[in-house]
Structures are given as structure tokens and as C-alpha cells.
Motif scaffolding. Structure first.
Motif, PDB file in Angstrom:
ATOM      1  N   LYS A 194       0.857  -1.179   0.000  1.00 31.21           N
ATOM      2  CA  LYS A 194       0.000   0.000   0.000  1.00 31.21           C
ATOM      3  C   LYS A 194       0.890   1.225   0.000  1.00 31.21           C
ATOM      4  O   LYS A 194       1.938   1.247   0.630  1.00 31.21           O
ATOM      5  N   HIS A 195       0.496   2.213  -0.772  1.00 33.97           N
ATOM      6  CA  HIS A 195       1.315   3.421  -0.890  1.00 33.97           C
ATOM      7  C   HIS A 195       0.413   4.558  -1.302  1.00 33.97           C
ATOM      8  O   HIS A 195      -0.696   4.338  -1.812  1.00 33.97           O
ATOM      9  N   ASP A 196       0.863   5.753  -1.089  1.00 28.44           N
ATOM     10  CA  ASP A 196       0.064   6.953  -1.347  1.00 28.44           C
ATOM     11  C   ASP A 196      -1.347   6.781  -0.769  1.00 28.44           C
ATOM     12  O   ASP A 196      -1.480   6.352   0.363  1.00 28.44           O
ATOM     13  N   TYR A 223      -4.174  -1.886   0.110  1.00 28.04           N
ATOM     14  CA  TYR A 223      -3.417  -3.016  -0.412  1.00 28.04           C
ATOM     15  C   TYR A 223      -3.826  -3.419  -1.826  1.00 28.04           C
ATOM     16  O   TYR A 223      -5.002  -3.593  -2.126  1.00 28.04           O
ATOM     17  N   HIS A 224      -2.823  -3.526  -2.678  1.00 27.24           N
ATOM     18  CA  HIS A 224      -3.021  -4.045  -4.020  1.00 27.24           C
ATOM     19  C   HIS A 224      -1.736  -4.777  -4.408  1.00 27.24           C
ATOM     20  O   HIS A 224      -0.765  -4.760  -3.654  1.00 27.24           O
ATOM     21  N   LEU A 225      -1.745  -5.420  -5.546  1.00 26.49           N
ATOM     22  CA  LEU A 225      -0.592  -6.223  -5.947  1.00 26.49           C
ATOM     23  C   LEU A 225       0.402  -5.421  -6.769  1.00 26.49           C
ATOM     24  O   LEU A 225       0.021  -4.719  -7.711  1.00 26.49           O
ATOM     25  N   HIS A 226       1.659  -5.531  -6.405  1.00 24.73           N
ATOM     26  CA  HIS A 226       2.744  -5.150  -7.300  1.00 24.73           C
ATOM     27  C   HIS A 226       3.497  -6.435  -7.579  1.00 24.73           C
ATOM     28  O   HIS A 226       3.793  -7.174  -6.644  1.00 24.73           O
ATOM     29  N   ALA A 227       3.808  -6.682  -8.821  1.00 23.31           N
ATOM     30  CA  ALA A 227       4.479  -7.945  -9.095  1.00 23.31           C
ATOM     31  C   ALA A 227       5.889  -7.745  -9.616  1.00 23.31           C
ATOM     32  O   ALA A 227       6.576  -8.702  -9.972  1.00 23.31           O
TER      33      ALA A 227
HETATM   34 ZN   LIG Z   1       0.698   0.633  -6.574  1.00 25.65          ZN
END
Ligand SMILES: [Zn+2]
Ligand SMILES: [Zn+2]
Length: 179
Positions: free
Chosen positions: A93-95, A99-103
Motif C-alpha cells: 500500500k502506498h500513497d 493493499y493491491h498487488l505489485h508484481a
Molecule cells: Zn501501486
């Protein structure tokens, strides 16, 4: 919503990227790449050179193949991209985003991040068995791709101008038949 927000954004970007390579190539210099990157809010590392541009250009035909493939083909393309660009899914999670996926890490090359993000999105499409939402524009002289995310699966044209052109043609052929 059909898919999660990050998947829908990734699909929309894949469409935009593939469609830079239609009748005229709209991604021929670093300035055009800068524009694409900033209008889609890509962050992370950039080299701003010809090599980076070439890698992004070369990703386009590989992604277009997704629209020309059956389910096994799409799965194979997604798997190849994930393996080749070393995808490593992580919840972040950022900005303002929860929570979402970074791959791929933000230090990975731009084309690698674009490839992995697109591949992750097409993984969702395959898993949801929604391949029929990937279409080529219904205007016969347009080869742009589209993803139909509408509830009633009604999207047939890449954009409004192709849709308008098609209705003008339909009208003309009706009136021509009547005279
Ligand atoms: Zn992102
Ligand atoms: Zn079109």
C-alpha cells in the motif's frame, strides 16, 4: 465492478499501449513514451533512452497476440511474460491506495513492469473465464483492440469516432437500400 480496480486499470493501459501501434505508430520517440508514461501515472525507474523505448515498443506485438489467441494461448503468453520478467507478487500500500498487488519492484525496467502488470491482469481475465471481453474494434477498417468491461457486454468499438462511423455507415446502407 468486474475485476479489481488495479486489474481494470492494467487492462485499460494494455489496450492503450497496444493501440499506439495501429495504422500509424504513435510511439516513435522518447517524448511520446514520456507522454504515455505520465498520462497513465506510471512511477518508478526510467532510463529515458532509445533502449527503453525499444523494449516498450517490442512489448506491443506480444500483448496484441493476447487478442488473437484462445484461452490456452493467452495463458501461455501471460505465463511467459511472468517468468521472463521475474514477476514476484507482493501486497503493497502506498500513497492513497490500500493493499493491491505489485508484481515487480519499482526499480525494474519500465517495459518489464508494464509486461508484468499486463500479464497479472490477463491472469485475472483467464481465471474469471472472461476472454470474450477482449475484442478487436467492430469498425472494419480499424484494428484497434478493446476490453469490454460493460455489464451488458455491449462495447463493440474502440472509441466514439469508430462507433459514430459505424452508425453512419449503417444508416447509409439502410437509406441506399430504400431508394
Ligand atoms: Zn501501486
Ligand atoms: Zn476502432
Amino acid at each position: 465492478m468486474l475485476f479489481t480496480h488495479d486489474t481494470e486499470v492494467a487492462l485499460a493501459f494494455a489496450v492503450a499501449l497496444v493501440n499506439t501501434d495501429s495504422d500509424v505508430d504513435a510511439l516513435t520517440d522518447v517524448a511520446a513514451l514520456d507522454h504515455l508514461v505520465s498520462s497513465w501515472n506510471w512511477t518508478g525507474s526510467r532510463t529515458h533512452d532509445e533502449a527503453e523505448l525499444r523494449e516498450v515498443q517490442q512489448l506491443r506485438p506480444r500483448l496484441r497476440k493476447i487478442w488473437e489467441s484462445d484461452k490456452d494461448g493467452v495463458a501461455a503468453i501471460a505465463n511467459d511474460l511472468l517468468a521472463e520478467f521475474h514477476a514476484l507478487p507482493q501486497l503493497v500500500k502506498h500513497d492513497e491506495w490500500d493493499y493491491h498487488l505489485h508484481a515487480s519492484p519499482s526499480a525494474a525496467p519500465l517495459a518489464a513492469r508494464m509486461a508484468v502488470e499486463a500479464a497479472m491482469a490477463f491472469v485475472d481475465v483467464v481465471r474469471a473465464d472472461e476472454l470474450d471481453r477482449l475484442r478487436i474494434c467492430g469498425n472494419f477498417d480499424c484494428s484497434d483492440v478493446l476490453v469490454d468491461l460493460s455489464r451488458n457486454r455491449s462495447k463493440r468499438y474502440c472509441d466514439l469516432s469508430c462507433s459514430n462511423l459505424a452508425s453512419v455507415r449503417a444508416y447509409r446502407s439502410r437509406t441506399a437500400g430504400a431508394s
